[in-house]
Design an enzyme around this catalytic site. Structure first.
Site, PDB file in Angstrom:
ATOM      1  N   THR A 125      -3.182  -8.041  -0.457  1.00 17.77           N
ATOM      2  CA  THR A 125      -2.859  -6.667  -2.070  1.00 17.77           C
ATOM      3  C   THR A 125      -2.089  -7.381  -2.967  1.00 17.77           C
ATOM      4  O   THR A 125      -1.066  -7.667  -2.456  1.00 17.77           O
ATOM      5  CB  THR A 125      -2.981  -5.541  -0.747  1.00 17.77           C
ATOM      6  OG1 THR A 125      -3.132  -4.833  -2.725  1.00 17.77           O
ATOM      7  CG2 THR A 125      -2.627  -5.459  -0.543  1.00 17.77           C
ATOM      8  N   GLU A 127      -0.463  -5.175  -4.466  1.00 19.78           N
ATOM      9  CA  GLU A 127       0.254  -4.004  -3.883  1.00 19.78           C
ATOM     10  C   GLU A 127       2.245  -4.505  -2.718  1.00 19.78           C
ATOM     11  O   GLU A 127       2.701  -3.683  -3.089  1.00 19.78           O
ATOM     12  CB  GLU A 127       0.136  -2.958  -2.712  1.00 19.78           C
ATOM     13  CG  GLU A 127      -1.056  -1.505  -3.468  1.00 19.78           C
ATOM     14  CD  GLU A 127      -0.585  -0.446  -4.186  1.00 19.78           C
ATOM     15  OE1 GLU A 127       0.272  -0.185  -3.707  1.00 19.78           O
ATOM     16  OE2 GLU A 127      -0.507  -0.629  -5.625  1.00 19.78           O
ATOM     17  N   TYR A 154       1.322   1.906   3.332  1.00 22.82           N
ATOM     18  CA  TYR A 154       0.498   0.922   2.161  1.00 22.82           C
ATOM     19  C   TYR A 154       0.668  -0.514   1.994  1.00 22.82           C
ATOM     20  O   TYR A 154      -0.013  -1.014   3.250  1.00 22.82           O
ATOM     21  CB  TYR A 154      -0.750   1.051   1.854  1.00 22.82           C
ATOM     22  CG  TYR A 154      -1.655   0.525   1.363  1.00 22.82           C
ATOM     23  CD1 TYR A 154      -2.978   0.184   2.225  1.00 22.82           C
ATOM     24  CD2 TYR A 154      -2.096  -0.111   0.022  1.00 22.82           C
ATOM     25  CE1 TYR A 154      -3.844  -0.676   2.059  1.00 22.82           C
ATOM     26  CE2 TYR A 154      -2.701  -1.403  -0.431  1.00 22.82           C
ATOM     27  CZ  TYR A 154      -3.577  -1.093   0.775  1.00 22.82           C
ATOM     28  OH  TYR A 154      -4.247  -2.521   0.318  1.00 22.82           O
ATOM     29  N   LYS A 158       0.515  -3.521   4.929  1.00 21.46           N
ATOM     30  CA  LYS A 158       0.188  -5.363   4.494  1.00 21.46           C
ATOM     31  C   LYS A 158       1.149  -5.781   4.499  1.00 21.46           C
ATOM     32  O   LYS A 158       0.197  -7.087   4.679  1.00 21.46           O
ATOM     33  CB  LYS A 158      -0.764  -5.190   3.257  1.00 21.46           C
ATOM     34  CG  LYS A 158      -2.095  -3.687   3.389  1.00 21.46           C
ATOM     35  CD  LYS A 158      -3.073  -4.590   3.935  1.00 21.46           C
ATOM     36  CE  LYS A 158      -4.621  -3.378   3.640  1.00 21.46           C
ATOM     37  NZ  LYS A 158      -5.673  -4.729   3.751  1.00 21.46           N
TER      38      LYS A 158
HETATM   39  P1  NAP Z   1     -12.647   0.609   1.763  1.00 19.86           P
HETATM   40  O1  NAP Z   1     -13.959   0.941   0.361  1.00 19.86           O
HETATM   41  O2  NAP Z   1     -11.781   1.380   1.504  1.00 19.86           O
HETATM   42  O3  NAP Z   1     -13.229   0.407   2.930  1.00 19.86           O
HETATM   43  C1  NAP Z   1     -12.194   0.302   4.334  1.00 19.86           C
HETATM   44  C2  NAP Z   1     -13.063  -0.404   5.340  1.00 19.86           C
HETATM   45  O4  NAP Z   1     -12.672  -0.071   6.500  1.00 19.86           O
HETATM   46  C3  NAP Z   1     -14.479   0.687   5.763  1.00 19.86           C
HETATM   47  O5  NAP Z   1     -15.026   0.349   5.789  1.00 19.86           O
HETATM   48  C4  NAP Z   1     -13.214   1.876   6.658  1.00 19.86           C
HETATM   49  O6  NAP Z   1     -14.583   2.121   7.101  1.00 19.86           O
HETATM   50  C5  NAP Z   1     -12.580   0.352   7.583  1.00 19.86           C
HETATM   51  N1  NAP Z   1     -11.835   0.473   8.199  1.00 19.86           N
HETATM   52  C6  NAP Z   1     -11.104   2.449   8.233  1.00 19.86           C
HETATM   53  N2  NAP Z   1     -10.240   2.285   8.489  1.00 19.86           N
HETATM   54  C7  NAP Z   1     -10.352   1.374   9.739  1.00 19.86           C
HETATM   55  C8  NAP Z   1      -9.844   1.427  11.179  1.00 19.86           C
HETATM   56  N3  NAP Z   1      -9.206   2.683  12.156  1.00 19.86           N
HETATM   57  N4  NAP Z   1     -10.644   0.754  12.443  1.00 19.86           N
HETATM   58  C9  NAP Z   1     -11.837  -0.557  11.954  1.00 19.86           C
HETATM   59  N5  NAP Z   1     -12.220   0.019  10.794  1.00 19.86           N
HETATM   60  C10 NAP Z   1     -11.587   0.531   9.442  1.00 19.86           C
HETATM   61  O7  NAP Z   1     -11.725  -0.387   0.899  1.00 19.86           O
HETATM   62  P2  NAP Z   1     -12.445  -1.860   0.098  1.00 19.86           P
HETATM   63  O8  NAP Z   1     -11.917  -0.670  -1.419  1.00 19.86           O
HETATM   64  O9  NAP Z   1     -13.606  -1.999   0.813  1.00 19.86           O
HETATM   65  O10 NAP Z   1     -10.984  -2.689   0.076  1.00 19.86           O
HETATM   66  C11 NAP Z   1     -11.284  -3.802   1.281  1.00 19.86           C
HETATM   67  C12 NAP Z   1      -9.728  -4.286   1.622  1.00 19.86           C
HETATM   68  O11 NAP Z   1      -9.348  -5.086   0.906  1.00 19.86           O
HETATM   69  C13 NAP Z   1      -9.071  -3.423   2.615  1.00 19.86           C
HETATM   70  O12 NAP Z   1      -8.086  -3.481   3.458  1.00 19.86           O
HETATM   71  C14 NAP Z   1      -8.067  -3.052   1.106  1.00 19.86           C
HETATM   72  O13 NAP Z   1      -7.290  -2.561   1.646  1.00 19.86           O
HETATM   73  C15 NAP Z   1      -8.018  -4.489   0.468  1.00 19.86           C
HETATM   74  N6  NAP Z   1      -7.759  -4.495  -0.736  1.00 19.86           N
HETATM   75  C16 NAP Z   1      -8.668  -3.663  -2.211  1.00 19.86           C
HETATM   76  C17 NAP Z   1      -8.850  -4.196  -3.317  1.00 19.86           C
HETATM   77  C18 NAP Z   1      -9.048  -3.338  -3.980  1.00 19.86           C
HETATM   78  O14 NAP Z   1      -8.794  -3.160  -5.528  1.00 19.86           O
HETATM   79  N7  NAP Z   1     -10.492  -2.628  -3.230  1.00 19.86           N
HETATM   80  C19 NAP Z   1      -6.707  -4.852  -3.109  1.00 19.86           C
HETATM   81  C20 NAP Z   1      -6.880  -5.670  -2.369  1.00 19.86           C
HETATM   82  C21 NAP Z   1      -6.724  -5.262  -1.516  1.00 19.86           C
HETATM   83  P3  NAP Z   1     -15.172   3.936   7.167  1.00 19.86           P
HETATM   84  O15 NAP Z   1     -16.438   3.726   6.300  1.00 19.86           O
HETATM   85  O16 NAP Z   1     -15.923   4.140   8.768  1.00 19.86           O
HETATM   86  O17 NAP Z   1     -14.624   4.443   6.491  1.00 19.86           O
HETATM   87  O1  G4F Z   2      -6.814   4.043  -7.950  1.00 21.38           O
HETATM   88  P1  G4F Z   2      -5.792   3.726  -7.202  1.00 21.38           P
HETATM   89  O2  G4F Z   2      -5.581   5.320  -5.983  1.00 21.38           O
HETATM   90  O3  G4F Z   2      -5.558   2.495  -6.970  1.00 21.38           O
HETATM   91  P2  G4F Z   2      -4.303   1.836  -6.405  1.00 21.38           P
HETATM   92  O4  G4F Z   2      -3.245   2.892  -5.392  1.00 21.38           O
HETATM   93  O5  G4F Z   2      -3.377   0.968  -7.272  1.00 21.38           O
HETATM   94  O6  G4F Z   2      -4.429   0.887  -4.735  1.00 21.38           O
HETATM   95  C1  G4F Z   2      -5.983   0.361  -4.848  1.00 21.38           C
HETATM   96  O7  G4F Z   2      -5.316  -0.839  -5.206  1.00 21.38           O
HETATM   97  C2  G4F Z   2      -4.900  -1.878  -4.354  1.00 21.38           C
HETATM   98  C3  G4F Z   2      -4.581  -3.653  -4.857  1.00 21.38           C
HETATM   99  O8  G4F Z   2      -3.316  -3.208  -6.207  1.00 21.38           O
HETATM  100  C4  G4F Z   2      -5.364  -2.268  -3.094  1.00 21.38           C
HETATM  101  F1  G4F Z   2      -4.435  -2.518  -2.415  1.00 21.38           F
HETATM  102  C5  G4F Z   2      -5.460  -0.494  -2.637  1.00 21.38           C
HETATM  103  O9  G4F Z   2      -5.873  -0.813  -1.201  1.00 21.38           O
HETATM  104  C6  G4F Z   2      -6.563   0.305  -3.527  1.00 21.38           C
HETATM  105  O10 G4F Z   2      -7.366  -0.191  -3.450  1.00 21.38           O
HETATM  106  O11 G4F Z   2      -3.873   3.921  -8.086  1.00 21.38           O
HETATM  107  C7  G4F Z   2      -3.890   3.270  -9.395  1.00 21.38           C
HETATM  108  C8  G4F Z   2      -3.370   3.976 -10.138  1.00 21.38           C
HETATM  109  C9  G4F Z   2      -1.968   4.625  -9.468  1.00 21.38           C
HETATM  110  O12 G4F Z   2      -0.581   3.963 -10.186  1.00 21.38           O
HETATM  111  C10 G4F Z   2      -1.880   6.107  -9.642  1.00 21.38           C
HETATM  112  O13 G4F Z   2      -0.320   7.294  -9.291  1.00 21.38           O
HETATM  113  O14 G4F Z   2      -3.967   5.310 -11.186  1.00 21.38           O
HETATM  114  C11 G4F Z   2      -2.439   6.014 -10.979  1.00 21.38           C
HETATM  115  N1  G4F Z   2      -3.163   7.481 -10.771  1.00 21.38           N
HETATM  116  C12 G4F Z   2      -3.088   8.583 -11.681  1.00 21.38           C
HETATM  117  N2  G4F Z   2      -3.558   9.099 -11.131  1.00 21.38           N
HETATM  118  C13 G4F Z   2      -3.750   8.491  -9.842  1.00 21.38           C
HETATM  119  C14 G4F Z   2      -4.769   9.380 -10.346  1.00 21.38           C
HETATM  120  N3  G4F Z   2      -5.098   7.345  -8.619  1.00 21.38           N
HETATM  121  C15 G4F Z   2      -5.523   8.037  -7.940  1.00 21.38           C
HETATM  122  N4  G4F Z   2      -6.168   7.601  -6.833  1.00 21.38           N
HETATM  123  N5  G4F Z   2      -5.894   9.609  -7.701  1.00 21.38           N
HETATM  124  C16 G4F Z   2      -5.700  10.369  -9.673  1.00 21.38           C
HETATM  125  O15 G4F Z   2      -5.379  11.627  -9.477  1.00 21.38           O
END
Ligand code: NAP
Ligand code: G4F
Length: 392
Positions: A125, A127, A154, A158
């Site tokens: 990520t 992050e 987190y 990661k």
């Molecule tokens: P998500 O919607 O939160 O999905 C996470 C998945 O992991 C869900 O299927 C969840 O199951 C499962 N999980 C959580 N805890 C677990 C455990 N203890 N054992 C097995 N499975 C578990 O995340 P996403 O947005 O699809 O992201 C997919 C991956 O990419 C994650 O690893 C995230 O950290 C990484 N990532 C995401 C982003 C982004 O912007 N979306 C960016 C960079 C990296 P449940 O449905 O049961 O909760």
């Molecule tokens: O949508 P966010 O919670 O995503 P964040 O923290 O960027 O993390 C996501 O992206 C990562 C990749 O860069 C992944 F690795 C991670 O698993 C996840 O998918 O927050 C985005 C931004 C932050 O700066 C937060 O402080 O939005 C700001 N924010 C402002 N108001 C908020 C809010 N975030 C959340 N969740 N809720 C609010 O009300």
């Protein structure tokens, strides 16, 4: 992670490509497979190509058994407790799942002697970079060579996942890769991430189901892409000739405040922001009646018909001057990642990645999805039924 946002899109992609897909779901007291229910196949179907197994990233024996039974050609580790803010509340759990969980998969593949057969994708990520401005490259982006400085439990978990994947690649010659993905969103994004929280709230406000939304840091900047484009890249990473690490991003960064403005604009509502810091608020400045009607299917009353004047908006359509957003400091994080912007040049040039969505089409897709969703609620309420009270 098949039940998550990315897992569901990736499963669709792999099924389209003819794969047999095995996914791990967690035991939950409620159904937790909404995002993949449309892919479900009866286990009695002789051509079943989609199968879910109970499991958990904290359970090494369970993972090892599933990998032994399924003998996978490819493993995509998308499982994680993926919410940055929540990771401050559950730091040990996040270390166990997001960090050690990755090791458990790598070690299972090694113990089972599948190092030469099984290719592994690790969901790393942006992050990892932590938004430290001094670590950007000379063009002002984070790339595959930029140093890491995680800013949350987190991010720290990661980073273990990143390095243990790289270490197993180097130590055991495994085809194990990191995709360093910047934020990617979609109509399937979890409801508590900021983009989805915004599009859900804006849809509800437009339909008169909610008056306002509370957000945290409006100044944060993110590089937002569409999850559909990003899962395609995950697959391409495992089809590459060599196992490597890849940055996937759009190269464009946008403030949370601007995402709010774009979301409202999709339903014909122009908002203006007033005040600063915790006192900042957004108000309805104007409503484009045609755009509003097109997006919501509702007619917005003309001036003089009563609804265009300032008035309480509860259970009514949005009104000019209505306060639709306030800042709630409880959403601030102990340490924040202020700015993320990625450089996907390597992925574009070496793997030929061409994303189909930009920010405007992403916001449109999410808003269309949430207006449709919230219209179901409006319909139920109108017919005298109750709706779920789901809050962020
Ligand atoms: P998500 O919607 O939160 O999905 C996470 C998945 O992991 C869900 O299927 C969840 O199951 C499962 N999980 C959580 N805890 C677990 C455990 N203890 N054992 C097995 N499975 C578990 O995340 P996403 O947005 O699809 O992201 C997919 C991956 O990419 C994650 O690893 C995230 O950290 C990484 N990532 C995401 C982003 C982004 O912007 N979306 C960016 C960079 C990296 P449940 O449905 O049961 O909760
Ligand atoms: O949508 P966010 O919670 O995503 P964040 O923290 O960027 O993390 C996501 O992206 C990562 C990749 O860069 C992944 F690795 C991670 O698993 C996840 O998918 O927050 C985005 C931004 C932050 O700066 C937060 O402080 O939005 C700001 N924010 C402002 N108001 C908020 C809010 N975030 C959340 N969740 N809720 C609010 O009300």
């Amino acid at each position: 992670g098949i039940t998550g946002q990315d897992g569901s899109y990736l499963a669709e992609l792999l099924l389209e490509k003819g794969y047999m897909v095995h996914g791990i779901k967690r035991r939950s007291s409620l159904f937790n497979t909404d995002r993949v229910d449309h892919l479900y196949q009866d286990p009695h179907d002789p051509n079943q190509r989609f199968k879910l197994h109970y499991g958990d990233l904290t359970d090494a024996m369970n993972l090892t058994r599933i990998i032994q039974e399924t003998q996978p050609d490819e493993i995509y580790n998308l499982g994680a407790m993926s919410h940055v803010a929540v990771s401050f509340d559950t730091p040990e759990y996040v270390g166990n799942v997001d960090g050690l969980g990755t090791l458990r998969i790598l070690e299972a593949v090694r113990i089972l002697g599948l190092e030469k057969k099984t290719r592994i994708y690790q969901a790393s990520t942006s992050e990892l970079y932590g938004g430290m401005s001094e670590n950007k490259n000379e063009r002002g982006f984070y790339d595959e060579l930029s140093p890491f400085y995680p800013r949350s439990p987190y991010g720290v978990a990661k980073i273990y996942g990143f390095w243990i994947t790289k270490n197993y690649r180097e130590a055991y010659n495994m085809f194990a890769c990191n995709g360093i993905l910047f934020n990617h969103e979609s109509p399937r994004r979890g409801e508590t991430f900021v983009t989805r929280k915004i599009t859900r709230a804006v849809a509800k406000i437009a339909l008169g189901l909610q008056e306002k939304v509370f957000l945290g840091n409006l100044e944060a900047k993110r590089d937002w892409g569409h999850a559909k484009d990003y899962v395609r890249m995950m697959w391409m990473i495992l089809q590459a000739e060599q196992p490597e690490d890849w940055v996937i991003a759009t190269g464009v960064t946008t403030k949370v405040r601007e995402f709010v403005r774009l979301a409202f604009s999709e339903v014909g509502i122009e908002v203006e922001f007033k005040g600063e810091g915790v006192d900042e608020k957004a108000y309805v400045k104007a409503i484009d009646q045609e755009k509003y009607s097109e997006a919501t299917g509702l007619r917005y009353p003309k001036p003089g018909e009563g609804n265009n004047e300032k008035r309480p908006a509860k259970n009514g359509l949005p009104a000019i001057g209505q306060e639709v957003l306030s800042v709630d400091p409880s959403y601030f994080r102990p340490t924040e990642v202020d700015l993320l912007i990625g450089d996907p040049t390597k992925a574009k040039e070496e793997l030929g990645w061409v994303p189909e969505y930009d920010l405007a089409s992403l916001v449109k897709d999410m808003m269309q999805g949430d207006v449709l969703l919230m219209k179901k609620d409006a319909f139920l309420l109108k017919a005298g039924h109750e709706i779920l009270k789901q809050a962020e």
